[in-house]
Design a protein around this motif. Structure first.
Motif, short mmCIF file in Angstrom:
data_model
loop_
_atom_site.label_atom_id
_atom_site.label_comp_id
_atom_site.label_asym_id
_atom_site.label_seq_id
_atom_site.Cartn_x
_atom_site.Cartn_y
_atom_site.Cartn_z
N VAL A 195 0.84 -1.20 0.00
CA VAL A 195 0.00 0.00 0.00
C VAL A 195 0.88 1.26 0.00
O VAL A 195 0.62 2.21 -0.75
CB VAL A 195 -0.98 -0.01 1.21
CG1 VAL A 195 -1.68 1.33 1.35
CG2 VAL A 195 -2.00 -1.14 1.06
N GLU A 196 1.95 1.25 0.80
CA GLU A 196 2.85 2.41 0.82
C GLU A 196 3.48 2.65 -0.54
O GLU A 196 3.64 3.78 -0.99
CB GLU A 196 3.95 2.24 1.88
CG GLU A 196 3.46 2.22 3.31
CD GLU A 196 2.49 3.34 3.65
OE1 GLU A 196 2.84 4.52 3.47
OE2 GLU A 196 1.37 3.03 4.10
N GLU A 197 3.85 1.55 -1.21
CA GLU A 197 4.50 1.71 -2.51
C GLU A 197 3.51 2.18 -3.57
O GLU A 197 3.86 2.97 -4.46
CB GLU A 197 5.18 0.38 -2.91
CG GLU A 197 6.09 0.47 -4.13
CD GLU A 197 7.33 1.34 -3.97
OE1 GLU A 197 7.42 2.13 -3.01
OE2 GLU A 197 8.22 1.25 -4.86
N ILE A 198 2.26 1.73 -3.46
CA ILE A 198 1.22 2.24 -4.37
C ILE A 198 1.03 3.74 -4.13
O ILE A 198 0.95 4.54 -5.06
CB ILE A 198 -0.11 1.48 -4.18
CG1 ILE A 198 0.07 -0.01 -4.55
CG2 ILE A 198 -1.22 2.10 -5.03
CD1 ILE A 198 -1.03 -0.92 -4.01
N LEU A 199 1.00 4.12 -2.85
CA LEU A 199 0.84 5.54 -2.52
C LEU A 199 2.01 6.36 -3.06
O LEU A 199 1.83 7.46 -3.56
CB LEU A 199 0.76 5.72 -0.99
CG LEU A 199 -0.57 5.35 -0.35
CD1 LEU A 199 -0.41 5.15 1.16
CD2 LEU A 199 -1.64 6.41 -0.63
N ARG A 200 3.22 5.81 -2.94
CA ARG A 200 4.39 6.55 -3.43
C ARG A 200 4.34 6.71 -4.96
O ARG A 200 4.51 7.82 -5.48
CB ARG A 200 5.70 5.84 -3.05
CG ARG A 200 6.96 6.59 -3.52
CD ARG A 200 8.24 5.85 -3.22
NE ARG A 200 8.45 4.70 -4.11
CZ ARG A 200 9.04 4.75 -5.30
NH1 ARG A 200 9.50 5.90 -5.77
NH2 ARG A 200 9.17 3.66 -6.03
N CYS A 201 4.11 5.61 -5.65
CA CYS A 201 4.22 5.64 -7.12
C CYS A 201 3.00 6.27 -7.79
O CYS A 201 3.12 6.84 -8.86
CB CYS A 201 4.41 4.22 -7.65
SG CYS A 201 5.96 3.49 -7.13
N PHE A 202 1.84 6.13 -7.16
CA PHE A 202 0.61 6.70 -7.73
C PHE A 202 -0.05 7.58 -6.67
O PHE A 202 -1.07 7.21 -6.09
CB PHE A 202 -0.36 5.58 -8.13
CG PHE A 202 0.17 4.66 -9.18
CD1 PHE A 202 -0.23 4.80 -10.51
CD2 PHE A 202 1.05 3.64 -8.87
CE1 PHE A 202 0.26 3.94 -11.49
CE2 PHE A 202 1.55 2.78 -9.84
CZ PHE A 202 1.15 2.93 -11.16
N PRO A 203 0.56 8.74 -6.40
CA PRO A 203 0.03 9.56 -5.31
C PRO A 203 -1.35 10.11 -5.66
O PRO A 203 -1.45 11.01 -6.50
CB PRO A 203 1.07 10.67 -5.15
CG PRO A 203 1.77 10.73 -6.46
CD PRO A 203 1.68 9.36 -7.08
N SER A 204 -2.37 9.58 -5.02
CA SER A 204 -3.72 10.01 -5.39
C SER A 204 -3.90 11.51 -5.14
O SER A 204 -4.68 12.15 -5.81
CB SER A 204 -4.80 9.17 -4.71
OG SER A 204 -4.43 8.79 -3.42
N VAL A 205 -3.15 12.07 -4.18
CA VAL A 205 -3.08 13.53 -4.08
C VAL A 205 -1.71 13.94 -4.63
O VAL A 205 -0.69 13.64 -4.04
CB VAL A 205 -3.25 14.01 -2.64
CG1 VAL A 205 -3.05 15.52 -2.53
CG2 VAL A 205 -4.63 13.64 -2.11
N ALA A 206 -1.72 14.60 -5.78
CA ALA A 206 -0.47 14.82 -6.51
C ALA A 206 0.39 15.94 -5.92
O ALA A 206 1.58 16.01 -6.17
CB ALA A 206 -0.77 15.12 -7.98
N GLY A 207 -0.23 16.82 -5.11
CA GLY A 207 0.56 17.91 -4.55
C GLY A 207 -0.22 18.75 -3.56
O GLY A 207 -1.43 18.59 -3.42
N ASP A 208 0.48 19.61 -2.84
CA ASP A 208 -0.12 20.46 -1.81
C ASP A 208 0.23 21.91 -2.10
O ASP A 208 1.35 22.21 -2.50
CB ASP A 208 0.42 20.11 -0.42
CG ASP A 208 0.43 18.60 -0.18
OD1 ASP A 208 -0.59 17.97 -0.47
OD2 ASP A 208 1.47 18.08 0.27
N ASN A 209 -0.72 22.81 -1.84
CA ASN A 209 -0.49 24.22 -2.15
C ASN A 209 -0.27 25.07 -0.91
O ASN A 209 -0.91 24.86 0.11
CB ASN A 209 -1.68 24.79 -2.94
CG ASN A 209 -1.78 24.11 -4.29
OD1 ASN A 209 -0.78 23.83 -4.94
ND2 ASN A 209 -3.00 23.82 -4.71
#
Ligand code: HEM
Length: 369
Positions: free
Chosen positions: A245-259
């Motif tokens: 799950v951590e690796e899925i989160l890393r490679c496919f970050p469902s939240v792509a960035g923070d402002n």
């Protein structure tokens, strides 16, 4: 896009984007710097022409901390662990529905229903209201593929608001064991939250946890499709699922960035950032920074450490991370136990979600035995 981000990390890691009239931060170290200096990079500073969001996601200290504390005990890993039976039951029910058919659209039939049922339950939305609740929520997020007209959106947002105001009123007279009641009874600096703040809090808990978790689950199936050997390994060793799950989160970050918004003139890398300019932390690039992640493009469920920033970092670190992790672990382990020979429908192209802030797929039809 991975190659493009690599180039940006090398050649222009703190990049001014004229279209956004703001900065994009591509390297892991710079991203961490921004996220760990909330006194320099505000979540709250109001940009000209943009409304201020009175939810904790868009607040600075000290008020952010005080409001976050109202709910933070509910979201600790230990408290969240207690939802295991409930999450398990929902996952089993969702699979019971599709297993006789031997196929499903992972997104519509599985990834979206699970998180909304769990969050609605935490908030205190009774089971009988959950269908209508989901239709409003889909409209508030992009969960229905943004097919609503603007008028429908507005009317759904109003129904959502009216519903919450009514539920909150019920709980004022008769508190329950749910998040709505907890928010109602809380005092910050000797004052109760206003109706607007209460609504915003409910809306945040719902929105922040809905599409994000749905996309995580969808992305897991994309990974399973790409890495069949990982699927076999996970079937043999369900205890590896948290790492996966951590690796899925890393490679496919469902939240792509923070402002963020700079609160003063400052230097980041070799760039001069001006007060009030926006700074976007690109998790999707930082998570592949070769300085932090050896062989970043390798999908490795045993990666350790795996300090991706898909849940953000610092004071705004995702409140729902333990919940998202638990839902994903339970759901994916049950999926791999109950269904075999998962095949993507090759006749249907995999369409990415049309948003620069979200990494996910709009639909993912599969067959299985
Ligand atoms: C904050 C990502 C699931 C509730 C955040 C932030 C990120 C994030 C990146 C920080 C944004 C920033 O610093 O500006 C994710 C991802 C999820 C997920 C990738 C799933 C895979 C959830 C769930 C919930 C939730 C299930 C709860 C029901 C929140 C809240 C905040 C937050 C309340 C604001 C925290 C604060 O400002 O202090 N999330 N989230 N999230 N998330 Fe999540």
């Amino acid at each position: 896009p991975l190659a493009m981000f690599r180039q940006m990390r090398q050649n222009d890691p703190v990049h001014f984007e004229p279209r956004m009239r703001g900065w994009a931060v591509f390297r892991y170290a710079d991203a961490m710097y921004v996220l760990s200096h909330p006194q320099l990079f505000s979540s709250e500073a109001i940009l000209p022409g943009q409304p201020h969001l009175p939810s904790i996601l868009g607040m600075d200290e000290p008020r952010h901390r005080k409001l976050r504390n109202i709910v933070s005990q509910v979201f600790t890993p230990r408290m969240i662990e207690q939802l295991t039976p409930q999450i398990t039951a929902v996952v089993q029910q969702l699979l019971d529905k599709v297993i006789p058919r031997g196929r499903m659209d992972v997104i519509q039939d599985f990834a979206y229903p699970l998180p909304i049922i769990i969050i609605a339950g935490l908030l205190g939305v009774p089971a009988e209201d959950q269908a209508i609740f989901r239709s409003w929520s889909d409209s508030l997020t992009a969960a229905n593929g943004s097919n609503d007209t603007p008028e429908t959106r507005v009317s759904n947002a109003q129904s959502f608001q009216a519903y919450f105001l009514q539920k909150l009123a019920e709980r004022r007279s008769q508190p329950q064991q749910d998040l709505m009641s907890r928010l109602l009874s809380a005092e910050v600096d000797g004052e109760k939250l206003s109706d607007e703040e209460l609504l915003e809090f409910c809306r945040l808990l719902l929105i922040a946890g809905y599409e994000t978790t749905a996309n995580l689950l969808g992305n897991a199936f994309v990974c399973f499709d790409q890495y069949p050997e990982v699927v076999e390994e996970l079937r043999q060793h369900p205890e590896f699922m948290p790492g996966a799950v951590e690796e899925i989160l890393r490679c496919f970050p469902s939240v792509a960035g923070d402002n963020r918004v700079a609160l003063e003139d400052l230097m980041l890398g070799d760039k001069q950032i001006q007060k009030h300019q926006t700074v976007s932390v690109m998790a999707i690039s930082a998570n592949y920074d070769e300085e932090q992640f050896p062989e970043p493009e390798r999908f490795d469920i045993h990666r350790d450490p795996n300090r991706h920033i898909t849940f953000g970092y610092g004071i705004h670190f995702c409140l729902g991370a333990p919940l998202a992790r638990l839902e994903a672990k339970i759901a994916l382990n049950i999926v791999l136990q109950r269904i075999q020979n998962i095949q993507r429908d090759p006749t249907r192209p995999v369409e990415p979600v049309q948003s620069p802030f979200i990494v996910g797929v709009r639909s993912f039809p599969i067959t299985f035995t």
